[in-house]
Each structure stands twice: as structure tokens, then as C-alpha cells.
Write an enzyme that holds these catalytic residues in place. Sequence first.
Site, PDB file in Angstrom:
ATOM      1  CG  ASP A  28      -2.069   0.973   1.077  1.00  0.00           C
ATOM      2  OD1 ASP A  28      -3.217   0.517   0.928  1.00  0.00           O
ATOM      3  OD2 ASP A  28      -1.818   2.203   1.098  1.00  0.00           O
ATOM      4  CB  ILE A  29       0.838   4.252  -2.180  1.00  0.00           C
ATOM      5  CG1 ILE A  29       1.933   5.139  -2.728  1.00  0.00           C
ATOM      6  CG2 ILE A  29      -0.425   5.037  -1.899  1.00  0.00           C
ATOM      7  CD1 ILE A  29       1.631   5.700  -4.113  1.00  0.00           C
ATOM      8  CG  ASN A  85     -12.143  -0.490   3.959  1.00  0.00           C
ATOM      9  OD1 ASN A  85     -12.484  -0.980   5.026  1.00  0.00           O
ATOM     10  ND2 ASN A  85     -10.963   0.086   3.793  1.00  0.00           N
ATOM     11  N   GLY A  91     -15.471   3.062   4.010  1.00  0.00           N
ATOM     12  CA  GLY A  91     -14.183   3.717   3.796  1.00  0.00           C
ATOM     13  C   GLY A  91     -13.522   3.356   2.483  1.00  0.00           C
ATOM     14  CB  SER A  93     -10.568   5.670  -1.171  1.00  0.00           C
ATOM     15  OG  SER A  93      -9.431   4.846  -1.048  1.00  0.00           O
ATOM     16  CG  HIS A  98      -8.819  -2.691  -2.455  1.00  0.00           C
ATOM     17  ND1 HIS A  98      -9.748  -1.965  -3.173  1.00  0.00           N
ATOM     18  CD2 HIS A  98      -8.655  -2.026  -1.291  1.00  0.00           C
ATOM     19  CE1 HIS A  98     -10.126  -0.909  -2.477  1.00  0.00           C
ATOM     20  NE2 HIS A  98      -9.472  -0.921  -1.317  1.00  0.00           N
ATOM     21  CG  HIS A 100      -6.932  -2.730   3.116  1.00  0.00           C
ATOM     22  ND1 HIS A 100      -6.185  -1.592   2.911  1.00  0.00           N
ATOM     23  CD2 HIS A 100      -8.164  -2.452   2.614  1.00  0.00           C
ATOM     24  CE1 HIS A 100      -6.924  -0.663   2.323  1.00  0.00           C
ATOM     25  NE2 HIS A 100      -8.141  -1.165   2.132  1.00  0.00           N
TER      26      HIS A 100
HETATM   27  P1  AMP Z   1      -9.745   1.636   0.346  1.00  0.00           P
HETATM   28  O1  AMP Z   1      -9.775   2.924   1.117  1.00  0.00           O
HETATM   29  O2  AMP Z   1     -10.173   0.435   1.120  1.00  0.00           O
HETATM   30  O3  AMP Z   1     -10.462   1.777  -0.976  1.00  0.00           O
HETATM   31  O4  AMP Z   1      -8.217   1.356   0.043  1.00  0.00           O
HETATM   32  C1  AMP Z   1      -7.537   1.893  -1.038  1.00  0.00           C
HETATM   33  C2  AMP Z   1      -6.082   1.776  -0.703  1.00  0.00           C
HETATM   34  O5  AMP Z   1      -5.318   1.955  -1.891  1.00  0.00           O
HETATM   35  C3  AMP Z   1      -5.579   2.817   0.294  1.00  0.00           C
HETATM   36  O6  AMP Z   1      -5.044   2.164   1.436  1.00  0.00           O
HETATM   37  C4  AMP Z   1      -4.516   3.581  -0.482  1.00  0.00           C
HETATM   38  O7  AMP Z   1      -3.422   3.976   0.308  1.00  0.00           O
HETATM   39  C5  AMP Z   1      -4.114   2.561  -1.535  1.00  0.00           C
HETATM   40  N1  AMP Z   1      -3.542   3.121  -2.749  1.00  0.00           N
HETATM   41  C6  AMP Z   1      -4.001   4.165  -3.464  1.00  0.00           C
HETATM   42  N2  AMP Z   1      -3.215   4.382  -4.529  1.00  0.00           N
HETATM   43  C7  AMP Z   1      -2.237   3.448  -4.488  1.00  0.00           C
HETATM   44  C8  AMP Z   1      -1.115   3.147  -5.310  1.00  0.00           C
HETATM   45  N3  AMP Z   1      -0.836   3.856  -6.410  1.00  0.00           N
HETATM   46  N4  AMP Z   1      -0.301   2.120  -4.950  1.00  0.00           N
HETATM   47  C9  AMP Z   1      -0.570   1.411  -3.824  1.00  0.00           C
HETATM   48  N5  AMP Z   1      -1.611   1.633  -3.022  1.00  0.00           N
HETATM   49  C10 AMP Z   1      -2.437   2.646  -3.343  1.00  0.00           C
END
Ligand code: AMP
Length: 112
Positions: A28-29, A85, A91, A93, A98, A100
Amino acid sequence: MTLFEKIVARQIPAQIVYEDDLVLAFRDINPQAPTHALIVPKKAIPRIAEASSEDHALLGHLLLKAAEVAAKVGLNENGYRLVINNGRDGGESVPHLHCHILGGRALEWPPG
Ligand code: AMP
């Protein structure tokens, strides 16, 4: 194309930790724990609420591989949490399913 499809297609860089025909796992970034990876189906299912019975085997594979990836990134001994999520209150986004994989510290319960 979703953000995670672009990572699958190598159009956006990521620290990939596992890949097979069906799923991709990467760091995760914006990590929320010392170890934080995501595992995604290559098929762009927007969220778990929109998965269908035809995704049955894929979702089983995703979960089994999430556990394998957790072990691979060193979380088996002390444990970890898998989180999906879904929707606004969940939550979510990124509208590409995906899971976590979080660990490396004691995680609180209930989540905030
Ligand atoms: P969610 O809030 O459950 O939709 O999780 C989305 C996740 O994607 C968040 O934890 C972000 O930090 C992660 N994320 C967004 N852009 C990237 C990226 N380019 N590379 C890796 N993780 C990312």
C-alpha cells in the site's frame, strides 16, 4: 481503467509482492501499519457487494492467496488482519475490489 488495473498493467509502478493469473498483491502506498499490502483480483470487480456467483472461485482464491501473501511478508508469527472496505461508510476509496493485509503491530478493535 481503474487505478488497480493500471498497476496490474504496469502503467503505474508498485512494489509487487505476489502475482499469478488471477490476482496481484502489492504494498500500500500509504501504509496504516508497519506492514500493509493489498491483494486485488485482476478482474475489475468494483466492490464485494457487486461480486456475483460467477466470482465464487476467484474470491476463494483471493482469500487463500491473501493468507499466503501475509505469510510471505512476515506476518504469520504474530498475526494480521484482512480488511475489505465496501462503499462510503466502509471507507472504500478505490472502486476496484481489494483486500488489505495489515500487520506488524497490535491492531485495535473495534476499528475507528
Ligand atoms: P480503500 O480505502 O479500502 O479503498 O483502500 C484503497 C487503498 O489503496 C488505500 O489504502 C490507499 O493507500 C491505496 N492506494 C491508493 N493508490 C495506491 C497506489 N498507487 N499504490 C498502492 N496503493 C495505493
